[in-house]
Design a protein around this motif. Sequence first.
Motif, short mmCIF file in Angstrom:
data_model
loop_
_atom_site.label_atom_id
_atom_site.label_comp_id
_atom_site.label_asym_id
_atom_site.label_seq_id
_atom_site.Cartn_x
_atom_site.Cartn_y
_atom_site.Cartn_z
N GLY A 48 0.98 -1.13 -0.39
CA GLY A 48 -0.16 0.16 0.10
C GLY A 48 0.66 1.25 0.44
O GLY A 48 0.48 2.15 0.00
N GLY A 49 2.32 1.05 0.27
CA GLY A 49 3.00 2.27 0.27
C GLY A 49 3.08 2.75 1.72
O GLY A 49 3.71 3.87 1.14
N ALA A 50 3.31 2.19 2.42
CA ALA A 50 3.54 2.56 3.34
C ALA A 50 4.75 3.25 3.76
O ALA A 50 5.39 4.17 4.19
CB ALA A 50 2.92 1.35 4.54
N GLY A 102 13.04 3.69 -5.20
CA GLY A 102 13.76 3.15 -5.07
C GLY A 102 12.37 2.05 -4.52
O GLY A 102 12.43 0.91 -3.62
N ALA A 103 11.44 2.37 -5.08
CA ALA A 103 10.12 1.98 -4.28
C ALA A 103 9.77 0.65 -4.75
O ALA A 103 9.52 0.42 -6.55
CB ALA A 103 8.36 2.69 -3.93
N GLY A 104 8.81 -0.72 -4.24
CA GLY A 104 8.77 -1.59 -4.94
C GLY A 104 9.73 -2.27 -4.11
O GLY A 104 11.02 -2.25 -3.52
N PHE A 122 9.21 -6.16 -10.49
CA PHE A 122 9.93 -7.39 -10.08
C PHE A 122 7.96 -7.26 -9.51
O PHE A 122 7.53 -8.29 -9.69
CB PHE A 122 10.09 -7.66 -8.60
CG PHE A 122 11.80 -8.47 -8.60
CD1 PHE A 122 12.81 -7.60 -9.05
CD2 PHE A 122 11.96 -9.30 -9.01
CE1 PHE A 122 13.43 -7.52 -8.89
CE2 PHE A 122 13.13 -10.13 -8.90
CZ PHE A 122 14.78 -8.47 -9.41
N ARG A 123 7.52 -6.49 -8.92
CA ARG A 123 6.41 -6.52 -9.37
C ARG A 123 5.86 -4.51 -8.37
O ARG A 123 6.98 -4.10 -9.15
CB ARG A 123 5.48 -6.80 -7.80
CG ARG A 123 6.35 -6.16 -6.31
CD ARG A 123 5.80 -7.41 -4.89
NE ARG A 123 4.68 -7.15 -4.71
CZ ARG A 123 4.27 -6.98 -3.30
NH1 ARG A 123 4.78 -8.44 -2.64
NH2 ARG A 123 3.30 -6.66 -2.93
N GLY A 124 4.49 -4.39 -7.83
CA GLY A 124 4.71 -2.90 -7.79
C GLY A 124 3.36 -2.94 -9.40
O GLY A 124 3.09 -3.49 -9.89
C1 FAD Z 1 13.52 -9.85 0.05
C2 FAD Z 1 12.13 -9.62 0.26
C3 FAD Z 1 10.90 -10.51 0.78
C4 FAD Z 1 9.72 -10.61 0.90
N1 FAD Z 1 8.57 -11.04 1.31
C5 FAD Z 1 7.35 -11.02 2.06
C6 FAD Z 1 7.21 -11.68 3.15
O1 FAD Z 1 6.81 -12.44 3.30
N2 FAD Z 1 5.44 -11.39 3.56
C7 FAD Z 1 5.37 -10.06 3.36
O2 FAD Z 1 4.41 -9.52 3.53
N3 FAD Z 1 6.18 -8.89 2.53
C8 FAD Z 1 7.28 -9.39 2.47
N4 FAD Z 1 8.18 -8.77 1.75
C9 FAD Z 1 7.66 -6.95 1.72
C10 FAD Z 1 6.66 -6.62 1.13
O3 FAD Z 1 6.89 -7.35 -0.49
C11 FAD Z 1 6.18 -5.00 0.75
O4 FAD Z 1 7.56 -4.94 0.75
C12 FAD Z 1 6.21 -4.27 2.19
O5 FAD Z 1 4.67 -5.16 2.24
C13 FAD Z 1 6.13 -2.59 2.10
O6 FAD Z 1 4.95 -2.18 0.81
P1 FAD Z 1 5.40 -1.34 0.26
O7 FAD Z 1 4.27 -0.72 -0.08
O8 FAD Z 1 4.79 -0.54 2.45
O9 FAD Z 1 6.75 -0.74 0.38
P2 FAD Z 1 7.26 0.16 -0.73
O10 FAD Z 1 6.66 1.80 -0.60
O11 FAD Z 1 6.79 -0.60 -2.14
O12 FAD Z 1 8.89 0.48 0.03
C14 FAD Z 1 9.32 -0.56 -0.37
C15 FAD Z 1 10.82 -0.35 0.65
O13 FAD Z 1 11.79 -1.48 0.11
C16 FAD Z 1 13.00 -1.31 -0.20
N5 FAD Z 1 13.47 -2.78 -0.85
C17 FAD Z 1 13.03 -3.14 -1.85
N6 FAD Z 1 13.69 -4.41 -2.46
C18 FAD Z 1 14.19 -4.89 -1.01
C19 FAD Z 1 15.40 -5.28 -1.37
N7 FAD Z 1 16.02 -6.25 -1.44
N8 FAD Z 1 16.51 -5.52 0.16
C20 FAD Z 1 16.67 -4.08 0.65
N9 FAD Z 1 15.57 -3.08 -0.06
C21 FAD Z 1 14.44 -3.52 -0.47
C22 FAD Z 1 12.79 -0.18 -1.64
O14 FAD Z 1 13.58 0.27 -1.79
C23 FAD Z 1 11.96 0.78 -0.37
O15 FAD Z 1 12.44 1.88 -0.09
C24 FAD Z 1 9.59 -8.95 1.07
C25 FAD Z 1 10.09 -7.60 0.29
C26 FAD Z 1 11.29 -8.42 -0.20
C27 FAD Z 1 12.34 -7.33 -0.93
#
Ligand code: FAD
Length: 375
Positions: A72-74, A118-120, A204-206
């Motif tokens: 959800g972009g949190a 860098g998101a995703g 990978f997704r997003g």
């Molecule tokens: C390798 C991996 C495994 C995951 N496994 C699960 C899981 O088992 N269950 C689950 O619910 N969620 C998992 N996630 C997390 C999930 O996919 C989302 O990242 C999380 O819900 C946060 O979403 P968001 O929209 O708030 O993040 P966004 O606002 O999109 O921000 C994601 C942030 O994570 C950082 N990031 C992305 N990939 C990496 C990486 N490889 N190493 C370090 N930082 C990174 C980005 O720089 C960005 O700042 C995993 C993520 C990764 C990268």
Amino acid sequence: MQSRAPGFLRPEQSEPIVPIQEEKIRECCPGLKVEPWCGGKDDGVHPYWGPIRDSMTGFAVDETIRFRCSSGGAISALAMHALETSRVEQVLHIGPDPKAPLGNVTILSRSAEEILEGAGSRYAPSSPLQDVEKLLDAGVPTLFIGKPCDVSALRRLGRIDPRVDEVFPIKLSFFCGGVPSHQGARNIVASMGLDHETVAQFDFRGNGWPGPTVARDMDGRHAEMEYEESWGRYLSNEVQFRCKICPDPVGGVADIACADAWYGGESGYPQFAEAEGRSLILARSKVGRRLLQDATMAGYLVVQNLDPREIDLMQPAQARRKRLIAARMAACRLANRPVPDTRNLQVATAARQASIGALAREFLGTVRRIIQGRI
Ligand SMILES: Cc1cc2nc3c(=O)[nH]c(=O)nc-3n(C[C@H](O)[C@H](O)[C@H](O)COP(=O)(O)OP(=O)(O)OC[C@H]3O[C@@H](n4cnc5c(N)ncnc54)[C@H](O)[C@@H]3O)c2cc1C
């Protein structure tokens, strides 16, 4: 950090290491020691989900951020709020490597636009702490985003270096199912009929929740794959063994940890059908609670309370893994393989919630994999 076959980042020694540095590495390397969770089960620390002050679901109010980001972009919205209210001057995280878009580079973002770049989620090796010494020397207040093991390493470094909490006052993480090697993404690209050497962009997704895995090559060819297939068929098979015995894959020592707030289906397993993004948000510290409250009040995030028991339905694979890692580690110990220190991470408590049969099967399965040389 150098990429080593089949595509994991490993430290390469470039000069002699003096004893004091050696000691620092021994204290901080998450392969050896994992920072314990604060409190125990009597303080309400959950054996799977760790310390929880606030349990929420939510999403970024800005539609573009919600759509572009992983769940959800949190995480991005929290980072943007911290930056725009001058709590920090920059954000240390990772993004796609412009020279090799299947891989990652460590980046410092100083604007909301850069954070969004860098998101995703990027299911490939990352090393966001590779320049931590330089950043500590520079002293610029920085929000850190990294995997649970990265935040653990940073917390452990903070035990011996008082600059850590001054330079990195906010540490965010996410639930992590494990890091696949670069081979995982290469296999996806090959199955799409493209050549990984000529890929110019790889997500990978997003762009939706979970959003498709998308590759574009230098000739403008474009291919997509559903997340369920890219993670389930290609990436999860390439996860390194250390991640399979991770005692804290939920970012238990981060100020806030986020994850996918999947909707549970009738089978009791999450549905990955496309939907509007929704993050699971766990504030774990005073700093995290404050940031989450302020970002919500300032209109960056919309949140809703969540009963922590609901997390079991959103994250059954994480719950199962936590129950079974004690059995996997027992097999490693028997074979004289290294395992990380798991004190105060509720590994034994979680194992007691598994059946004896499940633990025995996992133990024997791990012994077999060790004998076959697959670990
Ligand atoms: C390798 C991996 C495994 C995951 N496994 C699960 C899981 O088992 N269950 C689950 O619910 N969620 C998992 N996630 C997390 C999930 O996919 C989302 O990242 C999380 O819900 C946060 O979403 P968001 O929209 O708030 O993040 P966004 O606002 O999109 O921000 C994601 C942030 O994570 C950082 N990031 C992305 N990939 C990496 C990486 N490889 N190493 C370090 N930082 C990174 C980005 O720089 C960005 O700042 C995993 C993520 C990764 C990268």
